[in-house]
Design a protein around this motif. Structure first.
Motif, mmCIF file in Angstrom:
data_model
loop_
_atom_site.group_PDB
_atom_site.id
_atom_site.type_symbol
_atom_site.label_atom_id
_atom_site.label_comp_id
_atom_site.label_asym_id
_atom_site.label_seq_id
_atom_site.Cartn_x
_atom_site.Cartn_y
_atom_site.Cartn_z
ATOM 1 N N GLY A 233 0.787 -1.222 0.000
ATOM 2 C CA GLY A 233 0.000 0.000 0.000
ATOM 3 C C GLY A 233 0.819 1.272 0.000
ATOM 4 N N PRO A 234 0.141 2.426 -0.206
ATOM 5 C CA PRO A 234 0.833 3.712 -0.283
ATOM 6 C C PRO A 234 0.985 4.385 1.069
ATOM 7 C CG PRO A 234 -1.464 4.006 -0.875
ATOM 8 C CD PRO A 234 -1.280 2.530 -0.591
ATOM 9 N N SER A 235 2.074 5.135 1.223
ATOM 10 C CA SER A 235 2.180 6.098 2.307
ATOM 11 C C SER A 235 1.382 7.343 1.928
ATOM 12 C CB SER A 235 3.641 6.494 2.519
ATOM 13 O OG SER A 235 4.434 5.376 2.814
ATOM 14 N N CYS A 236 1.202 8.247 2.889
ATOM 15 C CA CYS A 236 0.694 9.563 2.510
ATOM 16 C C CYS A 236 1.595 10.120 1.412
ATOM 17 C CB CYS A 236 0.695 10.519 3.710
ATOM 18 S SG CYS A 236 -0.605 10.209 4.926
ATOM 19 N N ARG A 237 0.984 10.622 0.367
ATOM 20 C CA ARG A 237 1.770 11.119 -0.747
ATOM 21 C C ARG A 237 2.665 12.285 -0.310
ATOM 22 N NH1 ARG A 237 -3.363 10.132 -3.544
ATOM 23 N NH2 ARG A 237 -3.934 12.322 -3.279
ATOM 24 N N ARG A 238 3.798 12.399 -0.967
ATOM 25 C CA ARG A 238 4.704 13.517 -0.718
ATOM 26 C C ARG A 238 5.017 14.212 -2.035
ATOM 27 N NH1 ARG A 238 11.007 13.532 1.546
ATOM 28 N NH2 ARG A 238 11.123 15.797 1.883
ATOM 29 N N THR A 239 4.903 15.528 -2.050
ATOM 30 C CA THR A 239 5.245 16.325 -3.227
ATOM 31 C C THR A 239 6.435 17.212 -2.910
ATOM 32 O OG1 THR A 239 2.968 16.351 -4.077
ATOM 33 C CG2 THR A 239 4.450 18.080 -4.846
ATOM 34 N N ILE A 240 7.443 17.152 -3.764
ATOM 35 C CA ILE A 240 8.615 18.033 -3.675
ATOM 36 C C ILE A 240 8.588 18.962 -4.880
ATOM 37 C CG2 ILE A 240 11.136 18.142 -3.715
ATOM 38 C CD1 ILE A 240 11.148 15.423 -2.304
ATOM 39 N N GLN A 241 8.730 20.262 -4.655
ATOM 40 C CA GLN A 241 8.661 21.249 -5.736
ATOM 41 C C GLN A 241 10.022 21.928 -5.919
ATOM 42 O OE1 GLN A 241 5.175 23.589 -6.279
ATOM 43 N NE2 GLN A 241 6.304 25.471 -6.728
ATOM 44 N N TYR A 242 10.421 22.039 -7.189
ATOM 45 C CA TYR A 242 11.622 22.750 -7.584
ATOM 46 C C TYR A 242 11.156 24.022 -8.302
ATOM 47 C CZ TYR A 242 13.494 17.992 -7.019
ATOM 48 O OH TYR A 242 13.810 16.746 -6.540
ATOM 49 N N THR A 243 11.372 25.180 -7.688
ATOM 50 C CA THR A 243 10.911 26.456 -8.237
ATOM 51 C C THR A 243 12.111 27.255 -8.725
ATOM 52 O OG1 THR A 243 9.084 26.488 -6.655
ATOM 53 C CG2 THR A 243 9.616 28.561 -7.750
ATOM 54 N N PRO A 244 12.140 27.662 -9.998
ATOM 55 C CA PRO A 244 13.281 28.446 -10.498
ATOM 56 C C PRO A 244 13.497 29.702 -9.655
ATOM 57 C CG PRO A 244 11.897 27.728 -12.315
ATOM 58 C CD PRO A 244 11.151 27.400 -11.061
ATOM 59 N N ASP A 245 14.773 29.994 -9.352
ATOM 60 C CA ASP A 245 15.077 31.162 -8.523
ATOM 61 C C ASP A 245 15.451 32.393 -9.339
ATOM 62 O OD1 ASP A 245 17.614 30.581 -9.466
ATOM 63 O OD2 ASP A 245 18.456 30.074 -7.495
ATOM 64 N N GLY A 246 15.407 32.276 -10.680
ATOM 65 C CA GLY A 246 15.685 33.412 -11.547
ATOM 66 C C GLY A 246 17.139 33.576 -11.915
ATOM 67 N N VAL A 247 18.024 32.816 -11.297
ATOM 68 C CA VAL A 247 19.450 32.941 -11.608
ATOM 69 C C VAL A 247 20.049 31.574 -11.953
ATOM 70 C CG1 VAL A 247 19.840 35.043 -10.267
ATOM 71 C CG2 VAL A 247 19.983 32.816 -9.123
ATOM 72 N N GLY A 248 19.218 30.695 -12.462
ATOM 73 C CA GLY A 248 19.685 29.391 -12.923
ATOM 74 C C GLY A 248 19.599 28.281 -11.914
ATOM 75 N N GLY A 249 19.189 28.592 -10.688
ATOM 76 C CA GLY A 249 19.052 27.566 -9.677
ATOM 77 C C GLY A 249 17.608 27.335 -9.294
ATOM 78 N N TYR A 250 17.394 26.660 -8.177
ATOM 79 C CA TYR A 250 16.048 26.289 -7.756
ATOM 80 C C TYR A 250 15.903 26.450 -6.247
ATOM 81 C CZ TYR A 250 15.400 24.227 -12.377
ATOM 82 O OH TYR A 250 15.296 24.047 -13.730
ATOM 83 N N ILE A 251 14.692 26.764 -5.836
ATOM 84 C CA ILE A 251 14.291 26.660 -4.448
ATOM 85 C C ILE A 251 13.532 25.337 -4.316
ATOM 86 C CG2 ILE A 251 13.056 27.719 -2.528
ATOM 87 C CD1 ILE A 251 15.387 29.377 -3.598
ATOM 88 N N VAL A 252 14.020 24.447 -3.471
ATOM 89 C CA VAL A 252 13.447 23.105 -3.347
ATOM 90 C C VAL A 252 12.705 23.023 -2.017
ATOM 91 C CG1 VAL A 252 13.905 20.637 -3.504
ATOM 92 C CG2 VAL A 252 15.442 22.253 -4.637
ATOM 93 N N THR A 253 11.428 22.698 -2.083
ATOM 94 C CA THR A 253 10.591 22.693 -0.882
ATOM 95 C C THR A 253 9.626 21.518 -0.916
ATOM 96 O OG1 THR A 253 8.940 24.099 -1.970
ATOM 97 C CG2 THR A 253 10.637 25.205 -0.673
ATOM 98 N N ASP A 254 9.172 21.124 0.277
ATOM 99 C CA ASP A 254 7.991 20.280 0.340
ATOM 100 C C ASP A 254 6.794 21.128 -0.038
ATOM 101 O OD1 ASP A 254 8.322 17.445 1.220
ATOM 102 O OD2 ASP A 254 9.496 18.406 2.796
#
Length: 567
Positions: A233-254
């Motif tokens: 069975g499944p665990s509670c789903r988890r979503t990880i988001q990678y948001t562009p930071d405007g300078v070629g990198g990412y802000i990574v958050t739950d």
């Protein structure tokens, strides 16, 4: 550190008493060698009595296939490629261990011996083809039609078909699980179990099976009830988001659960290690590394590349390889998948998003019941969301070589920033490469909150379990135990405030508190007590944490673990 609790009395709530009526033990009087080799048939061996095969035909002689089968004389050639189709379609057979077995080697041989009422066929120090590991198994044929099979303790690595059949187009009754104790064929002449090779699921080492005619053309099948513990069975789903930071990198958050159940249509990927090139997105997407693409290449092994990248499918993820690629990589679940064994890869698009889902996709040499579901959403803004549904079912022990990367990379010989730990590192500001690597031989996958069994439940011993991927900010953890699995999708009960979660136990037993520090708990040791009547009990366990803010209720649920109390 360990946490201890006792369940000896509580197990009687759902006890099934097992009465063993027979036991097959190894007979050391194995007789004379047959000079068997690789893919050989020892023919017309005299039994000294009349023996009824599963189809009702009585014979006084048998043929023995080096590949683990016993046959009526002149009914089949040696066959090293076990399949269910052949098992049912071919003439009647007894298959104690139908596999690609070689008897070539010093001391390796099949031995044959008879008495007035029984015959022994012993594969002594057998080995799988091109595998040096030795094992022994023995078949005992009795004049009353009983068939006994014994397996020694060295056979845990094999992957055979084991069973008996009347053959000649027999119907498929579905496979059994010999390790769960006795069963019956309900008047049918066919019973079998298939163990996929390399999955380390063979659970009859140092064990036995007996098939006894029931007088109506079928068989009563006796075997020990063996202890087992499997995630489900499944665990509670988890979503990880990678948001562009405007300078070629990412802000990574739950992120809040972003799973879209409308998974779209199949991409038509049907083969192992397949890349589907140039899949249109319907919009321009800024890929990690700076390129802008309107199409993508989809690797069946859980990664995405820019369209027409010209790369081959890759089942063996490494950080060095990902960084060296001349293109960027998006790896929602890069591992050795084999869609031929189950699952599908689908895609749904809107004007501004593309969502791809690896939906219950089996691992290579894995089984459909342990399929992985993971989803990735690509947004026109460049944001990337990974949502994990059944990640705890990933089995890093397949072949002892299974590996996994989750993350993104700009490629083009980028410098390695080092792997992160998603269970502790978020939120995170990163460059265009951020990933975590798991070596399945030594690492436990903790991308989702998971409950894992460290051993199996047996009377008079401790059953050890542990929690991994405990969400950051959790203030409590506990394990729920019940004797049934309601499999209740809590998305259907929104008032509870547990979206993306599934209730996987009836929680009959009071919750057990589990101490923890960081993403991994102490080992929980459950003392089952000495009660032999507990054998046959099935318990369904699920872990939970108190994690304010992560769900509306502030509770997170793990996958389930099904424990079968046995020997």
């Amino acid at each position: 550190m360990h946490a201890h609790t006792t369940l000896a009395g509580l197990l009687t709530l759902a006890t099934l008493t097992c009465t063993t009526t027979a036991q097959v033990v190894f007979d050391p009087n194995i007789g004379a060698p047959l000079s068997a080799g690789d893919d050989t048939l020892s023919e017309d061996l005299a039994l000294g009595f009349s023996f009824p095969f599963p189809n009702g035909t009585s014979t006084t002689t048998i043929d023995v296939d080096s590949n683990g089968r016993i046959l009526l004389p002149d009914s089949s050639a040696s066959d090293f490629s076990e399949t269910l189709g052949e098992f049912l379609a071919n003439p009647t057979s007894i298959c104690p261990m139908w596999d690609d077995i070689s008897m070539i080697g010093v001391g390796d041989d099949i031995y044959f011996n008879t008495t007035a009422t029984s015959a022994l066929v012993t594969w002594n120090d057998a080995r799988l083809f091109n595998d040096p590991r030795l094992f022994t198994f023995q078949v005992q044929l009795h004049d009353d039609g009983r068939i006994g099979i014994f397996y020694d303790s060295r056979s845990a690595h094999v992957g055979p078909l084991i069973g008996i059949t009347g053959g000649n187009g027999a119907g498929d009754p579905g496979q059994v699980d010999y390790s769960r104790g006795g069963t019956a064929t309900a008047g049918g002449d066919t019973v079998y179990e298939i163990f996929p090779l390399f999955t380390l699921t063979f659970d009859l080492a140092d064990s036995w099976i007996e098939f006894a005619p029931d007088g109506s053309g079928g068989y009563d099948v006796t075997s020990p009830r063996l202890a087992d513990a499997d995630p489900y069975g499944p665990s509670c789903r988890r979503t990880i988001q990678y948001t562009p930071d405007g300078v070629g990198g990412y802000i990574v958050t739950d992120s809040p659960d972003a799973f879209d159940p409308a998974v779209g249509t199949s991409l038509g990927i049907t083969d192992d290690d397949q890349i589907l090139p140039n899949v249109p997105l319907g919009f321009s997407f800024p890929f990690p590394g700076g390129s802008t693409v309107t199409s993508i290449d989809v690797d069946s092994n859980g990664r995405i590349l820019p369209g027409n990248a010209g790369e081959n499918p890759d089942f063996s993820p490494t950080a060095a390889e990902m960084l060296a690629l001349p293109v960027g990589t998006i790896a929602p679940f890069w591992t050795d998948f084999d869609i031929r064994s189950g699952g599908d890869i689908t895609m749904a698009t809107t004007a501004s998003t593309a969502t791809l889902t690896w939906n219950s996709v089996a691992q290579f040499h894995g089984v459909a019941e342990r399929g992985i579901t993971a989803q990735v959403e690509l947004d026109v803004s460049g944001a990337i969301r990974f949502t994990f549904v059944t990640a705890p079912l990933w089995d890093g022990q397949l072949l002892g070589l299974s590996e996994l990367i989750i993350g993104i990379s700009e490629g083009n010989d980028a410098a390695d920033p080092g792997a992160i730990d998603y269970s502790t590192a978020l939120p995170l500001s990163s460059g265009a490469t951020v990933y975590e690597f798991w070596d399945g031989a030594v690492d436990d996958l903790d991308i989702q909150f998971s409950l894992q069994a460290l051993n199996t439940p047996k009377p008079a011993s401790s059953w050890d379990l542990q929690l991994f991927g405990i969400p950051s900010g959790s203030i409590g953890a506990f394990v729920l135990i019940g004797f049934s699995n309601p499999n209740l999708d809590l998305d259907l009960v929104p008032i509870l405030g547990l979206p993306g979660c599934t209730l996987l136990t009836s929680a009959t037993v009071p919750a057990i508190t589990v101490p923890f520090s960081g993403p991994t708990s102490n080992v929980l040791s459950i003392n089952l007590g000495p009660n032999p009547n507990a054998i046959g009990t099935t318990a369904f366990l699920q872990a939970a944490t108190i994690t304010p803010g992560l769900t509306p209720l502030g509770i997170v649920l793990s996958n389930g673990v099904e424990g079968f109390v046995g020997n």
